[in-house]
Scaffold this motif. Structure first.
Motif, PDB file in Angstrom:
ATOM      1  N   ALA A 141       4.484   3.045   9.276  1.00 14.24           N
ATOM      2  CA  ALA A 141       5.618   2.244   8.790  1.00 14.24           C
ATOM      3  C   ALA A 141       6.140   1.307   9.880  1.00 14.24           C
ATOM      4  O   ALA A 141       6.420   0.138   9.624  1.00 14.24           O
ATOM      5  N   ILE A 142       6.233   1.819  11.098  1.00 15.70           N
ATOM      6  CA  ILE A 142       6.666   0.965  12.210  1.00 15.70           C
ATOM      7  C   ILE A 142       5.657  -0.158  12.427  1.00 15.70           C
ATOM      8  O   ILE A 142       6.027  -1.318  12.634  1.00 15.70           O
ATOM      9  N   GLY A 143       4.380   0.176  12.353  1.00  9.05           N
ATOM     10  CA  GLY A 143       3.334  -0.840  12.491  1.00  9.05           C
ATOM     11  C   GLY A 143       3.361  -1.846  11.359  1.00  9.05           C
ATOM     12  O   GLY A 143       3.155  -3.041  11.570  1.00  9.05           O
ATOM     13  N   MET A 144       3.630  -1.379  10.141  1.00 14.48           N
ATOM     14  CA  MET A 144       3.677  -2.273   8.991  1.00 14.48           C
ATOM     15  C   MET A 144       4.768  -3.323   9.178  1.00 14.48           C
ATOM     16  O   MET A 144       4.534  -4.516   8.984  1.00 14.48           O
ATOM     17  N   TYR A 145       5.950  -2.887   9.582  1.00 19.62           N
ATOM     18  CA  TYR A 145       7.037  -3.845   9.768  1.00 19.62           C
ATOM     19  C   TYR A 145       6.930  -4.590  11.093  1.00 19.62           C
ATOM     20  O   TYR A 145       7.274  -5.772  11.172  1.00 19.62           O
ATOM     21  N   GLY A 146       6.427  -3.939  12.126  1.00 22.31           N
ATOM     22  CA  GLY A 146       6.280  -4.593  13.424  1.00 22.31           C
ATOM     23  C   GLY A 146       5.236  -5.704  13.418  1.00 22.31           C
ATOM     24  O   GLY A 146       5.432  -6.761  14.018  1.00 22.31           O
ATOM     25  N   PHE A 147       4.129  -5.468  12.721  1.00 22.55           N
ATOM     26  CA  PHE A 147       3.057  -6.460  12.638  1.00 22.55           C
ATOM     27  C   PHE A 147       3.165  -7.320  11.385  1.00 22.55           C
ATOM     28  O   PHE A 147       2.337  -8.189  11.157  1.00 22.55           O
ATOM     29  N   HIS A 148       4.177  -7.064  10.545  1.00 22.39           N
ATOM     30  CA  HIS A 148       4.344  -7.761   9.260  1.00 22.39           C
ATOM     31  C   HIS A 148       3.043  -7.687   8.467  1.00 22.39           C
ATOM     32  O   HIS A 148       2.514  -8.694   8.009  1.00 22.39           O
ATOM     33  N   HIS A 149       2.544  -6.464   8.319  1.00 20.93           N
ATOM     34  CA  HIS A 149       1.261  -6.253   7.664  1.00 20.93           C
ATOM     35  C   HIS A 149       1.433  -5.346   6.458  1.00 20.93           C
ATOM     36  O   HIS A 149       2.036  -4.283   6.560  1.00 20.93           O
ATOM     37  N   LYS A 150       0.943  -5.786   5.315  1.00 27.47           N
ATOM     38  CA  LYS A 150       0.997  -5.064   4.051  1.00 27.47           C
ATOM     39  C   LYS A 150       2.428  -4.905   3.531  1.00 27.47           C
ATOM     40  O   LYS A 150       2.705  -4.026   2.721  1.00 27.47           O
ATOM     41  N   THR A 151       3.328  -5.744   3.971  1.00 24.28           N
ATOM     42  CA  THR A 151       4.719  -5.650   3.526  1.00 24.28           C
ATOM     43  C   THR A 151       4.897  -6.193   2.113  1.00 24.28           C
ATOM     44  O   THR A 151       5.929  -5.947   1.490  1.00 24.28           O
ATOM     45  N   ARG A 152       3.927  -6.912   1.597  1.00 24.04           N
ATOM     46  CA  ARG A 152       4.007  -7.425   0.225  1.00 24.04           C
ATOM     47  C   ARG A 152       3.502  -6.410  -0.797  1.00 24.04           C
ATOM     48  O   ARG A 152       3.745  -6.564  -1.984  1.00 24.04           O
ATOM     49  N   HIS A 153       2.801  -5.402  -0.335  1.00 21.08           N
ATOM     50  CA  HIS A 153       2.277  -4.369  -1.222  1.00 21.08           C
ATOM     51  C   HIS A 153       3.386  -3.362  -1.507  1.00 21.08           C
ATOM     52  O   HIS A 153       3.862  -2.680  -0.598  1.00 21.08           O
ATOM     53  N   ARG A 154       3.770  -3.249  -2.759  1.00 19.93           N
ATOM     54  CA  ARG A 154       4.864  -2.337  -3.111  1.00 19.93           C
ATOM     55  C   ARG A 154       4.531  -0.894  -2.745  1.00 19.93           C
ATOM     56  O   ARG A 154       5.407  -0.156  -2.297  1.00 19.93           O
ATOM     57  N   LEU A 155       3.280  -0.500  -2.950  1.00 16.35           N
ATOM     58  CA  LEU A 155       2.891   0.869  -2.642  1.00 16.35           C
ATOM     59  C   LEU A 155       3.098   1.179  -1.165  1.00 16.35           C
ATOM     60  O   LEU A 155       3.588   2.251  -0.806  1.00 16.35           O
ATOM     61  N   PHE A 156       2.768   0.238  -0.309  1.00 12.20           N
ATOM     62  CA  PHE A 156       2.978   0.437   1.121  1.00 12.20           C
ATOM     63  C   PHE A 156       4.454   0.329   1.466  1.00 12.20           C
ATOM     64  O   PHE A 156       4.996   1.142   2.217  1.00 12.20           O
ATOM     65  N   ARG A 157       5.101  -0.696   0.933  1.00  5.53           N
ATOM     66  CA  ARG A 157       6.499  -0.943   1.284  1.00  5.53           C
ATOM     67  C   ARG A 157       7.398   0.241   0.928  1.00  5.53           C
ATOM     68  O   ARG A 157       8.248   0.623   1.723  1.00  5.53           O
TER      69      ARG A 157
END
Length: 139
Positions: free
Chosen positions: A104-120
């Protein structure tokens, strides 16, 4: 050019291969979840006094979260360069293994997969669950 029967054989082989991959993936998820439950239950049943179990759990969580964080960064880098990507199931396997906080930190830190609802939402809920388990076990 392949005949229709050759194409059907090829497709049925692919279908079987996909079914086998799904079966292996389900077994991997179950194994990871079972391992995680064993680790958590051993920490819980130890009466919270066993410093060795706590230390092992801390190292496990640190390593799994660091790897999850790095996987998100590496996948983002590969996405930018248009290279072969890390499978989403790999990210989820590491998250289920206890690395949801790092992912989760990597997702928001790298702005990666933040558009995918399942990930978000899913990854965030799993990270919150991990934090709650950690707080409950180590109060």
């Amino acid at each position: 050019m392949k005949t229709r029967s050759e194409q059907k054989k090829l497709m049925s082989g692919r279908t079987r291969s996909l079914a086998q991959d799904a079966s292996v993936e389900q077994q991997s998820v179950m194994t990871i979840l079972q391992t995680r439950m064993v680790i958590f239950s051993s920490a819980w049943s130890s009466g919270h006094d066993s410093r060795e179990v706590e230390r092992s759990m801390e190292w496990y969580m640190a390593i799994v979260n660091a790897v999850s964080f790095l996987i998100m960064g590496l996948d983002k880098q590969k996405a930018r360069k248009g290279k072969w990507r890390i499978a989403e199931r790999t990210i989820w396997l590491f998250a289920l293994a206890g690395g949801a906080i790092g992912a989760a930190i990597g997702m928001y830190g790298f702005h990666h997969k933040t558009r995918h609802r399942l990930f978000r939402y899913g990854l965030l809920l799993l990270a919150i669950f991990d934090m709650l388990i950690y707080v409950i076990l180590y109060q």
